[in-house]
Design a protein around this motif. Structure first.
Motif, PDB file in Angstrom:
ATOM      1  N   ILE A 113     -24.839 108.725  33.739  1.00  9.64           N
ATOM      2  CA  ILE A 113     -23.868 107.926  32.999  1.00  9.64           C
ATOM      3  C   ILE A 113     -22.692 108.805  32.604  1.00  9.64           C
ATOM      4  CG2 ILE A 113     -25.497 106.179  32.176  1.00  9.64           C
ATOM      5  CD1 ILE A 113     -25.551 107.689  29.462  1.00  9.64           C
ATOM      6  N   THR A 114     -21.522 108.179  32.534  1.00 11.15           N
ATOM      7  CA  THR A 114     -20.324 108.888  32.114  1.00 11.15           C
ATOM      8  C   THR A 114     -20.200 108.791  30.592  1.00 11.15           C
ATOM      9  OG1 THR A 114     -18.874 106.953  32.269  1.00 11.15           O
ATOM     10  CG2 THR A 114     -19.173 108.280  34.278  1.00 11.15           C
ATOM     11  N   PRO A 115     -19.365 109.635  30.001  1.00  9.35           N
ATOM     12  CA  PRO A 115     -19.143 109.475  28.565  1.00  9.35           C
ATOM     13  C   PRO A 115     -18.560 108.092  28.264  1.00  9.35           C
ATOM     14  CG  PRO A 115     -18.279 111.582  29.328  1.00  9.35           C
ATOM     15  CD  PRO A 115     -18.665 110.791  30.551  1.00  9.35           C
ATOM     16  N   PRO A 116     -18.844 107.572  27.083  1.00  6.60           N
ATOM     17  CA  PRO A 116     -18.338 106.242  26.724  1.00  6.60           C
ATOM     18  C   PRO A 116     -16.819 106.245  26.617  1.00  6.60           C
ATOM     19  CG  PRO A 116     -19.795 107.115  25.011  1.00  6.60           C
ATOM     20  CD  PRO A 116     -19.657 108.160  26.052  1.00  6.60           C
ATOM     21  N   TYR A 117     -16.232 105.122  26.978  1.00  2.31           N
ATOM     22  CA  TYR A 117     -14.786 104.933  26.891  1.00  2.31           C
ATOM     23  C   TYR A 117     -14.524 103.700  26.037  1.00  2.31           C
ATOM     24  CZ  TYR A 117      -9.914 104.422  28.305  1.00  2.31           C
ATOM     25  OH  TYR A 117      -8.556 104.304  28.301  1.00  2.31           O
ATOM     26  N   PHE A 118     -13.899 103.899  24.896  1.00  2.00           N
ATOM     27  CA  PHE A 118     -13.561 102.811  23.988  1.00  2.00           C
ATOM     28  C   PHE A 118     -12.337 102.124  24.571  1.00  2.00           C
ATOM     29  CE2 PHE A 118     -14.681 101.272  19.842  1.00  2.00           C
ATOM     30  CZ  PHE A 118     -13.564 100.548  19.449  1.00  2.00           C
ATOM     31  N   LEU A 119     -12.478 100.861  24.963  1.00  2.00           N
ATOM     32  CA  LEU A 119     -11.412 100.171  25.676  1.00  2.00           C
ATOM     33  C   LEU A 119     -10.393  99.545  24.730  1.00  2.00           C
ATOM     34  CD1 LEU A 119     -13.645  98.457  28.345  1.00  2.00           C
ATOM     35  CD2 LEU A 119     -12.036 100.302  28.745  1.00  2.00           C
TER      36      LEU A 119
END
Length: 152
Positions: A113-119
Motif C-alpha cells: 500500500i502507498t501512503p495515504p493521500y488526503f484528497l
C-alpha cells in the motif's frame, strides 16, 4: 472485478473503527458502479501495488470524520478538520489498509500500500473508474463508504 478484494477492506474497517470508536457497525449492499464523489465527505485515497493494482477510497461524512478524529484523540472535541485531524484520518486509512493487505496476503494475494493521500475537491473531479463499493453505517454516528478501484 471480484468482491473478494473488497471484503478484506470492509472487515478491516469494521474491526479498526469498532476498536477506535466503540461503535456497532453494519454493512450496506455491495455494488459495482462508476466511482462517485459525494459532497460533504472527507476523502482519503490509498494506492495498491503488487498482484492487485489500483486505489481504495474512503469517503467519510464530514461530521463523522470529526467524530472519529475526536475518538482517536481520546474524546477531545474536534470542530474542524485541521492538519492534526487530517493526520488522524490518514492514520485510520493506514491501519485499515494495512490490516486488509495482511488479510489479502493470507489469501495468497500480495499487495503493498502507498501512503495515504488526503484528497482535496479539485483532486476528486479527475477520478474515474469502475469501483466495488459498500457503505458502512456507524450506529448513531454516520456513514462511510469504501470504494475499491482495481486496474489489475
Amino acid at each position: 472485478m471480484s468482491v473478494q478484494y473488497l471484503h478484506p477492506f470492509l472487515d478491516s474497517a469494521s474491526f479498526v473503527i469498532q476498536q477506535v470508536c466503540q461503535v456497532e457497525i453494519s454493512r450496506g449492499e455491495l455494488e459495482l458502479k462508476q466511482w462517485t464523489y459525494r459532497e460533504g465527505h472527507t476523502w482519503l485515497r490509498i494506492g495498491m501495488t503488487g498482484q492487485l493494482e489500483g486505489d481504495v477510497f474512503f469517503g467519510i461524512q464530514d461530521d463523522l470524520a470529526l467524530r472519529i478524529v475526536s475518538a482517536m484523540m481520546g474524546g477531545f472535541p474536534i470542530r474542524e478538520m485541521d492538519e492534526m485531524g487530517k493526520s488522524a484520518i490518514s492514520e485510520l486509512g493506514n491501519m485499515i489498509s494495512g490490516n486488509a493487505s495482511t488479510i489479502l496476503s493470507n489469501q495468497g494475494i500480495v499487495i503493498d500500500i502507498t501512503p495515504p493521500y488526503f484528497l482535496l475537491h479539485q483532486d476528486l473531479q479527475q477520478m474515474t473508474g469502475t469501483a466495488l463499493t459498500a457503505p458502512l453505517e456507524l450506529r448513531d454516528m454516520g456513514k462511510m463508504e469504501i470504494q475499491l478501484v482495481v486496474i489489475k
